[in-house]
Scaffold this active site. Structure first.
Site, PDB file in Angstrom:
ATOM      1  N   GLY B 244     -19.646   9.551   3.877  1.00  0.00           N
ATOM      2  CA  GLY B 244     -20.490   9.942   2.758  1.00  0.00           C
ATOM      3  C   GLY B 244     -21.106   8.722   2.092  1.00  0.00           C
ATOM      4  N   GLY B 475     -12.813   9.984   4.583  1.00  0.00           N
ATOM      5  CA  GLY B 475     -12.377   8.856   5.403  1.00  0.00           C
ATOM      6  C   GLY B 475     -11.530   7.895   4.607  1.00  0.00           C
ATOM      7  N   GLY B 517     -11.464   8.362  -6.928  1.00  0.00           N
ATOM      8  CA  GLY B 517     -10.769   9.437  -6.215  1.00  0.00           C
ATOM      9  C   GLY B 517      -9.274   9.248  -6.070  1.00  0.00           C
ATOM     10  N   ALA B 518      -8.847   8.099  -5.592  1.00  0.00           N
ATOM     11  CA  ALA B 518      -7.431   7.901  -5.281  1.00  0.00           C
ATOM     12  C   ALA B 518      -6.583   8.004  -6.542  1.00  0.00           C
ATOM     13  CB  ALA B 518      -7.228   6.543  -4.601  1.00  0.00           C
ATOM     14  N   GLN B 631     -10.007   0.876   3.871  1.00  0.00           N
ATOM     15  CA  GLN B 631     -11.108   1.017   2.923  1.00  0.00           C
ATOM     16  C   GLN B 631     -11.784  -0.330   2.696  1.00  0.00           C
ATOM     17  OE1 GLN B 631     -12.336   3.794   0.554  1.00  0.00           O
ATOM     18  NE2 GLN B 631     -12.046   4.291   2.682  1.00  0.00           N
ATOM     19  N   GLY B 695      -8.725   2.240  -7.591  1.00  0.00           N
ATOM     20  CA  GLY B 695      -9.401   2.404  -6.305  1.00  0.00           C
ATOM     21  C   GLY B 695      -9.713   1.061  -5.675  1.00  0.00           C
ATOM     22  N   GLU B 698     -14.658   0.701  -3.230  1.00  0.00           N
ATOM     23  CA  GLU B 698     -15.930   0.089  -3.630  1.00  0.00           C
ATOM     24  C   GLU B 698     -15.754  -1.392  -3.958  1.00  0.00           C
ATOM     25  OE1 GLU B 698     -18.385   3.953  -4.986  1.00  0.00           O
ATOM     26  OE2 GLU B 698     -17.557   2.795  -6.631  1.00  0.00           O
TER      27      GLU B 698
END
Lengths: 209, 738
Positions: B244, B475, B517-518, B631, B695, B698
């Site tokens: 995404g 992912g 998210g995490a 990640q 997270g 990013e």
């Protein structure tokens, strides 16, 4: 040069029928004009993962779509449908191909192997297990193609087939990182699992050595 | 559950399963091709028809006429949807441009029609028979040209577009050492491997969409709004998402046109964007022009810093927030940032992995390298010297602390691990055969936001724990860290947990975006599990004060009962939502890192090869070091692409991205990426959530491209300020061959 192009293109855009050609990238357009009768279908028998499938296919059906839409083996992925990403890689008679770049009717009588034919969740192929162990995937969409390619890459190196980075074309290519990276470069992973994928392949190749 | 005081000791701190580098629980499915993505759901919609989208051939103007007669008459065609017969369509809250053009066209490859046919081949062929007559209007496509017309936007990702501390102009003018440089970053594409795809089916007035979407509840709302139907009549399911990176945050034309096609054909309809449509039909990260000015004393203390950014978007769109990290990274008493937005008629600009910071670091962290060289300082030392433990530019305030800030430690440890002392400060000095070798560094900054997140947890009579939440796994590893969280909380092994994600039938979660998210989704699972623990204890008459959950049993005061037995044949269910209080206002929640890169540049051809890459990250508790590392290496790979090859080439005359496929739009491949190292510093942050996690997905991209650019400079002495750094930009300035 630029202005010439602009004039040409404005002219094209002004034309009615020609505009449709601009509006689509469909190469089948020319032969499809005014077609009102159904396209020809032909019976095709495909040997996929050791199972024979007899299908009645539109002759335009790619091997990829035959697998995904007709045999409903969706492990083989459609990432681009134009041979640029490698997500649709399958093994045909043991050699890897992009299944989007071949028509299903061309593959009758060949031995087709997809990711589903390598292993199952309860009984993983060593390459599948290595991808899990080394986290050689993230979103998972390029993964079946990477795994099919990886299996073929080891076989290609063992068969002595040289690559762009093979230093000596007369010597046997080695199972080196550079060889693996070069040969795997047709399989794009946008999540960027490359470093882990190479580790997974190296482990499987070493175990077989 | 409300999280409004810093976490103390809780069951997660046992770290029996959380914090362990376990394999992903979805791995066996993904590696065997048995995880089903949106277009592959043969299990849910019988006998679907196939939809094929036709994209606009112009960037701006009107559809004068559209003739679909030949297409409708073509073999197998069931329906052709255009704006003329689609009925009234609203624009979704998260969309800038409409998802179906007509009569107005807002951007190139905006959908103008959907052909629905019995087979894929028939739909594709018939789409080529549609005749569209366009009336082109002039548009603005060139950011450089539109720059002077750019205006101050309403906001910048929720923050003020401009900021100011002290008196930048005077301090900069007075600074003995100055740098004033302008950097260009191009439009780039998410280019996820799975194109946007949906299957739609109507049952009466209820719509089901099996789709590929990062944010299920946003998607549900925008599908409902676009189609003008109640939100509770829309169901979305996205258990697996083939990438995404922000490109699937929002509902796109595949979903809406599949729904319209299914309504018209009275059949389930499946639609996938053809690869050639993805770049122009969907969103992209916008190009930026960034001016950075830094003034410093001769001993290297920054006295003045300014960062200005220009980007463009369609009318009603937003800016790229490239100045964000400049408000956060380095101390300086005098500073300003400014964000300006031009109107461009290119396809819609929107979020892509670390929106703002990804581009912002590409300018700021090169400017820091340039400044360090001017000062004659080591770039690592220059950054360390200008560290700040409070937010340097915070809407006028200058005293808000970071909850955790280990930037200096990231830089120091990275320099040690990477062998930074081996770098020659003078460029173009290290040569190996035909290769010039250089090293580069950059800091990494990204916020650690949290979002309200819910989950439902079921315990059945066999002791199995099932978690349901509309959180998505793009992912990122959500399946696995959610399973780890539930296993830790309920005291069961990982194989006793089932995780179900990405469905509107489940509680609304934070979703996958903004690096939240995490931390957020696991906090929601923590809240639901806390409730389930209470329900178990209450049912057994245990005191909740001393109850323990371990080894599949619940124990209290010498009594021990197997979990399955405790649940009983009817099972137990608990649902809760974690809501976050004002701790993120008291403390700045952020993640930090340092990137180190070594490159080799061919002296003759200027080909750049990455030889080594290292990231050191401080990002709270790492819930699963294996998937977290993935990640980061994935983000480093995308950062390498931004540095070296990724660029959507704009046709400034006709207003579209020319290289709109995976051959023309180059992304890194295996041969481009070396072995990558990632180090996570030991950190727990009790002010973020009970999980004490943040997270990393990013953070990993922030600064990578700058570190590559700085390494190329160190190798060659050529400073390129226009990304991507392709060999044509190096070759005319390369040092003379000896």
């Amino acid at each position: 040069m630029a202005s010439e192009l602009e004039i040409t293109r404005r002219g094209v855009l002004a034309g009615g029928a020609a505009t449709a050609a601009m509006a689509t990238t469909n190469p089948a357009r020319a032969q499809m004009t005014n077609q009102t009768t159904p396209p020809p279908t032909v019976p095709v028998t495909l040997d996929v993962n050791g199972t024979s499938h007899t299908l009645n296919l539109d002759t335009r059906t790619s091997l990829l779509d035959a697998l995904r839409e007709h045999i409903k083996l969706t492990g083989t992925k459609k990432g681009c449908d134009q041979g640029q990403c490698g997500a649709c890689t399958v093994l045909v008679d043991g050699k890897r191909i992009n299944s989007c770049l071949t028509l299903a009717v061309m593959q009758q009588g060949k031995r087709i192997q997809t990711v589903e034919g390598l292993g199952t969740p309860d009984s993983l192929h060593p390459m599948q297990a290595a991808f899990v162990k080394h986290d050689g995937y993230q979103c998972g969409y390029c993964t079946p193609g990477q795994i099919c390619s990886a299996v073929a890459v080891i076989a290609e190196i063992r068969a002595g087939i040289p690559s762009h980075v093979t230093p000596d074309l007369t010597a046997k290519p080695q199972l080196a990182d550079a060889e693996i990276r070069e040969r795997m470069s047709g399989n794009i992973c946008r999540c960027g699992a490359y470093s882990n994928i190479v580790e997974a392949i190296t482990e499987v190749a070493g175990a077989k050595a | 559950m409300k999280f409004d005081t810093p976490a103390t000791t809780n069951p997660i701190d046992q770290l029996k399963i959380v914090g362990k580098p376990v394999d992903r629980i979805d791995g066996p499915l993904k590696t065997t091709g048995t995880a089903s993505y949106a277009y592959e759901r043969h299990d849910v919609a019988a006998n679907p028809a196939y939809g094929h989208i036709l994209g606009s051939a112009i960037a701006k103007g009107r559809i004068a006429s559209i003739d679909t007669r030949e297409a409708i008459a073509a073999p197998g065609v069931l329906a052709v949807v255009t704006a003329q017969n689609a009925g009234a369509l609203m624009k979704g809250d998260f969309n800038t441009a409409k998802l179906l053009a007509g009569p107005e066209v807002q951007h190139y490859h905006q959908a103008v029609a959907l052909v629905v046919a019995e087979t894929f081949e028939q739909a594709r062929a018939a789409a080529g028979l549609i005749k569209v007559d366009y009336t082109r209007a002039d548009g603005a496509y060139d950011l450089e040209k539109a720059k002077s017309s750019a205006t101050k936007p309403k906001d910048m990702d929720g923050d003020a577009p401009d900021s100011k501390v002290g008196d930048f102009a005077s301090a900069f003018a007075a600074a003995p050492v100055q740098i004033d440089a302008t950097y260009h970053t191009p439009d780039v594409s998410h280019a996820m491997m799975e194109p946007h795809a949906s299957i739609a089916a109507w049952k009466g007035d209820e719509l089901s969409l099996w789709t590929s979407n990062q944010m299920i509840d946003w998607g549900r709302g925008d599908v409902a709004k676009t189609l003008g139907i109640p939100k509770d009549k829309v169901h979305l399911s996205s258990p697996y998402i083939g990438g995404g990176f922000g490109g699937k945050l929002f509902v796109r034309s595949d979903a809406i046109l599949a729904a319209l096609g299914a309504r018209a054909a009275k059949r389930p309809v499946k639609v996938a964007l053809q690869r050639a449509l993805v770049a122009n039909n969907t969103t992209h990260r916008p190009a930026t022009i960034q001016r950075v000015r830094i003034g410093a004393s001769r001993d290297g203390k920054i006295t003045a810093i300014a960062h200005e950014n220009w980007s463009g978007d369609l009318p009603g769109g937003g800016p790229d927030s490239s100045v964000q990290q400049t408000r956060m990274l380095y101390a300086a008493p005098n500073r300003m940032t400014a964000t300006r937005l031009a109107v461009l008629d290119l396809p819609e600009s929107n979020a892509m992995r670390a929106p703002g910071e990804a581009t912002g670091h590409m300018a700021l962290e090169v400017a820091m390298d340039e400044m360090a060289e001017k000062l004659g300082m080591d770039p690592v030392q220059f950054r360390i010297l200008n560290d700040s433990q409070v937010v340097p530019d915070d809407n006028g305030k200058t005293d808000r602390p970071f909850s955790q800030r280990q930037l200096v430690e990231c830089l120091r440890q990275g320099a040690d691990t990477f062998g930074w002392t081996g770098r020659n400060a003078k460029p173009a000095q290290r040569r190996e055969g035909d290769w010039l070798i250089g090293m580069g560094v950059a800091s990494a900054y990204r916020g650690a936001p949290t979002q309200k997140s819910g989950a439902r947890v079921r315990l059945d009579g066999s002791g199995m724990v099932t978690v349901e939440t509309d959180m998505t796994d793009i992912g990122t590893g959500s399946y696995t860290i959610i399973a780890q969280t539930a296993a830790e909380m309920m005291g069961v092994p990982l194989d006793k947990v089932v995780v179900k994600l990405g469905d509107t039938a489940y509680p609304v979660s934070a979703g996958s975006g903004g690096q939240w998210g995490a931390a957020s989704s696991t906090a929601g699972v923590y809240a639901a599990c806390t409730k389930l623990r209470e329900a178990v204890a209450t049912k057994l008459g245990f005191s909740t004060a001393d109850v323990t959950f371990a080894d599949g049993k619940v124990s209290s005061a010498g009594r021990s009962v197997a979990l399955g037995e405790a649940a009983g044949p009817g099972g137990l269910v608990a649902e809760d939502t974690m809501e976050f209080g004002d701790l993120s206002e008291k403390y700045q929640h952020s993640t930090f890192g340092a990137h180190f890169v070594e490159v080799a540049v061919d002296m003759h051809t200027c080909e750049v090869r990455l030889r080594r890459m290292l990231a050191v990250c401080a990002a709270g508790r790492i819930l699963n070091p294996k998937s977290a590392r993935s990640q980061v290496i994935g983000a480093m790979t995308m950062g390498a692409g931004a540095a070296l090859m990724e660029e959507l080439a704009v046709d400034n005359r006709f207003g579209f991205f020319v290289n709109h496929d995976l051959a023309g739009y180059e992304v890194p491949v295996h041969a481009d990426i070396p072995h990558q190292d990632v180090v996570f510093l030991d950190e727990t942050d009790p002010t973020v959530s009970p999980m004490k996690a943040k997270g990393v997905g990013e953070l990993g991209i922030c600064g990578v491209a700058a570190a590559v650019a700085n390494a190329i400079y160190n190798a060659t002495g050529v400073r390129v300020r226009e990304y991507p750094i392709t060999l044509d930009k190096l070759i005319s300035q390369m040092p003379a061959l000896v």
